[in-house]
Motif scaffolding. Sequence first.
Motif, mmCIF file in Angstrom:
data_model
loop_
_atom_site.group_PDB
_atom_site.id
_atom_site.type_symbol
_atom_site.label_atom_id
_atom_site.label_comp_id
_atom_site.label_asym_id
_atom_site.label_seq_id
_atom_site.Cartn_x
_atom_site.Cartn_y
_atom_site.Cartn_z
ATOM 1 N N PHE B 46 -54.400 -2.629 58.239
ATOM 2 C CA PHE B 46 -54.521 -3.861 57.467
ATOM 3 C C PHE B 46 -53.908 -3.757 56.073
ATOM 4 O O PHE B 46 -53.141 -4.634 55.684
ATOM 5 C CB PHE B 46 -55.981 -4.336 57.449
ATOM 6 N N ASN B 69 -56.717 2.260 67.739
ATOM 7 C CA ASN B 69 -57.534 1.627 68.772
ATOM 8 C C ASN B 69 -59.041 1.869 68.570
ATOM 9 O O ASN B 69 -59.764 2.123 69.525
ATOM 10 C CB ASN B 69 -57.085 2.098 70.169
ATOM 11 N N GLY B 72 -62.701 -1.815 65.973
ATOM 12 C CA GLY B 72 -63.556 -2.465 64.971
ATOM 13 C C GLY B 72 -63.096 -3.887 64.711
ATOM 14 O O GLY B 72 -63.915 -4.803 64.580
HETATM 15 S S1 SF4 Z 1 -58.287 -1.334 66.468
HETATM 16 FE FE1 SF4 Z 1 -59.063 -0.195 64.708
HETATM 17 S S2 SF4 Z 1 -57.340 1.068 64.104
HETATM 18 FE FE2 SF4 Z 1 -56.505 -0.589 65.359
HETATM 19 S S3 SF4 Z 1 -55.964 -2.205 63.940
HETATM 20 FE FE3 SF4 Z 1 -58.035 -2.620 64.661
HETATM 21 S S4 SF4 Z 1 -59.334 -1.713 63.090
HETATM 22 FE FE4 SF4 Z 1 -57.308 -0.791 62.855
#
Ligand code: SF4
Lengths: 466, 377
Positions: B46, B69, B72
């Motif tokens: 982000f 991955n 969240g």
């Molecule tokens: S899944 Fe986790 S690591 Fe991938 S963009 Fe979303 S928050 Fe970030």
Amino acid sequence: MVGRSLVETTWDVVVVGGGNAALCAAITAAEKGASVLILEGAPKPYRGGNSRHTRNFRCMHRGPLSVLTDTYEEEEYFQDLLVVTKGKTDEGLARMAIRESEACLPWMEAHGVRFQPSLSGTLSLSRTNAFFLGGGKALVNAYYNTAEDLGVRAVYEAQVVHVGLEDGRFTHVEVELGGETLRVEGKAVVLAAGGFQADIDWLARAWGPSARNFLIRGTPYNRGVVLKDLLDQGAESIGDPTQCHAVAIDGRAPKYDGGIATRIDCVPFSIVVNRDGQRFYDEGEDVWPKRYAIWGRLVAAQPDQMAYAIIDHKSIDLFMPTVFPPVKAETIEGLAQRLGLPAPALKETVEGFNRACREGTFHPTELDGLATEGVSPEKTNWARPLDTPPYYGYLLRPGVTFTYLGLKVDETARVTGQNGRYANIWAAGEIMAGNVLGEGYLAGFGMTIGTVFGRIAGREAADHVL
Amino acid sequence: MSSDAATPSLLQFAGDAEGEAALAEARRQIEICNACRYCEGFCAVFPAMTRQKAFSDGDMTQLANLCHNCRGCYYSCQYTAPHEFDLNVPGILAEVRQDSWSRCAWPAALGRVFHRHGVAVAAALVTGFAFLLLLIQSLRPEAGQGFYAFLSHNAMVAVFLPAFLLPLAALAVGLRRYWREVGGSPLRGRHLVAAFKDAAVLRNLDGGQGQGCNFEKGDRYSNERRFAHQATLYGFLLCFAATSVATLMHYLFDMPAPYGLFSLPKLLGLSGGLLLCLGTLRLAMLKARGERDLGAPRVWGGEMAFVLLLFFVSLSGLVLYAASGTAIGTGAVSWLLALHLGSVLAFFLLTPYSKMAHGFYRLAALAREAQQREAKP
Ligand code: SF4
Ligand code: SF4
């Protein structure tokens, strides 16, 4: 099946609604040992009402607290509230909510909420507002998990249609669930089912027919069913029934639930025209955080409740990105065509505006006094000619955030009826926010009201029962 | 980065309509996130996204490889289905990431086959066994100690040196392609240090505050996957260290195998093998529990097969060790040796074309992120 197990019990505390206030009440009551049932009208993916779309909590603090820097004392907080509400608040209740907010933050952390430093583009809030890691839905998830671990029962798609009263006492709710209407009994009830902004008919009756063209920024499930039911049974109301809080948002946003991502921050650097290609208000009156709310009303007053913010290439990087890419063209006429605006009128407006711009220093982040001369309405800051292609256009519409009409409560969150306070009915969150927020809005204050009054309602309801 | 329309496509999709559709969909989702930014605290994706308003294909490749991955941003998102924005950022980034590995792999055709198909991985494994078995039976040395009694040291080197170096060369080509695609500038030591630091603790899988990811428990956080992954990673590195130390001892100090239990190669190898065994087993269990749609479902089989292959490598190594220490017949040992070395061979050769490649691309993405952070914090 689900229904049977609900009606067989007399619950200690029935919580109507499933957002922040409801969850704070449910958790507090359950921790005191009460058996608690949450009736959430939305399906599970949409649980949490407008809390899903929130991002922070405005919090008083007398020293650095969690992610909050410096101090934010009661008096400053209250003055901030007075400014936005223009005095339409209950000082006693408001000050109580402000003082309580300080103890709420550690409580929230202890119940699973995670905070993070203020997000990029929101530096101005880093002292006053604690941001949720992952936003409001992460907070809602955390609370549901905490509630589940405490044995709270949460049922989704359970729309409460009637709150049963007998001699000023709550006895049961009637709830629509899986095509049946069930009678669920309880010893106390906490009403936390939000306002009525998603009921477009109600909105149109209150505001006028133009409200049908408004977009609803939050959940489609806040239709005010419980609020109306209580008012019909004689509960005392508070807040202006005709008013709602509306801001100017991306006109291409979904009818409901567009949330934060649909905001448009380019107005101060733009000219804003209506359907006829005419400007109608000073776009540079003040910095955007202090003006976005009035633009909801301004756009609502234009034909078809639509307006168009137009910028040139110089300004495209001066504001937060928008959820949809802007409409873009190499010429003003081309842009007019793509936006469906009368090209000659828009060209004339832009040329007139450009002629009125003066030399001077442009400063995007403060009032720079770079004003127009000899154009009406004038633009009093950030007035630069639109002369550098490509040109960009954004359609604006009013987006309703919440309504002010609510249930009158006292400092224990107990709801007031015709003959004084009800024996066992409490309210928290948007359904009673009008008690302290009679006009305007203060970022993160909705979550403060929900958390403070939710906890009080849960505590009082449990104490009443146990 | 200019905020003008995305720069023209750097990528040669060669008619890969699926890949282009995934890229367009990922761009749509990332633009929504960039207007929202609620998930800024979870990971590096982000903050990296907020540095620009428009996203070129190379930008998307980089963001996709930066994503670990953790999921969240799925469980926290107010715009997931049935909302009309229909966001599934972990899912779509997994697709784009997967495409980038297939595309960068050299030769690309191998990447397409092994990433997707668990069966292909299994076939490679069986071929590895058969080859080793044949080797052991036809080249059985006259004399030799320990495992060298079955396959001479020279024969082992003749098989495994190229099997180790060729995939590394293929990976190097892939990484070069990656670096060009994402527009990387010359790499400095500090960028690599930053990348290794992030990878060492799997920082991007810790949820931003150490609470972990949302892989196997829905909207509750958990560090299980992070720990299982690190057990696998460090187990693998220990095994690798054991082999390296043994090679040094063999050539530099003239101390050929077999080694005793308390020798460095054995200590490293045993602890590494155990960690690898437990780590991969746990990873496979977690993978079975996680929601498939939040990854790239079409490669689920290939990924699972790869984890199990790694599990088999470690398990067969441990069993082999246990068996060789006892009085079990040489017949069993020769079979076990073929199984173990065959799986190691398959594993090495598949590295550039299987999930194993992710570690290298991740490091590249983290190093690129360190560069970009430097240029625009
Ligand atoms: S899944 Fe986790 S690591 Fe991938 S963009 Fe979303 S928050 Fe970030
Ligand atoms: S995943 Fe959803 S909540 Fe998170 S930044 Fe993107 S749009 Fe916002």
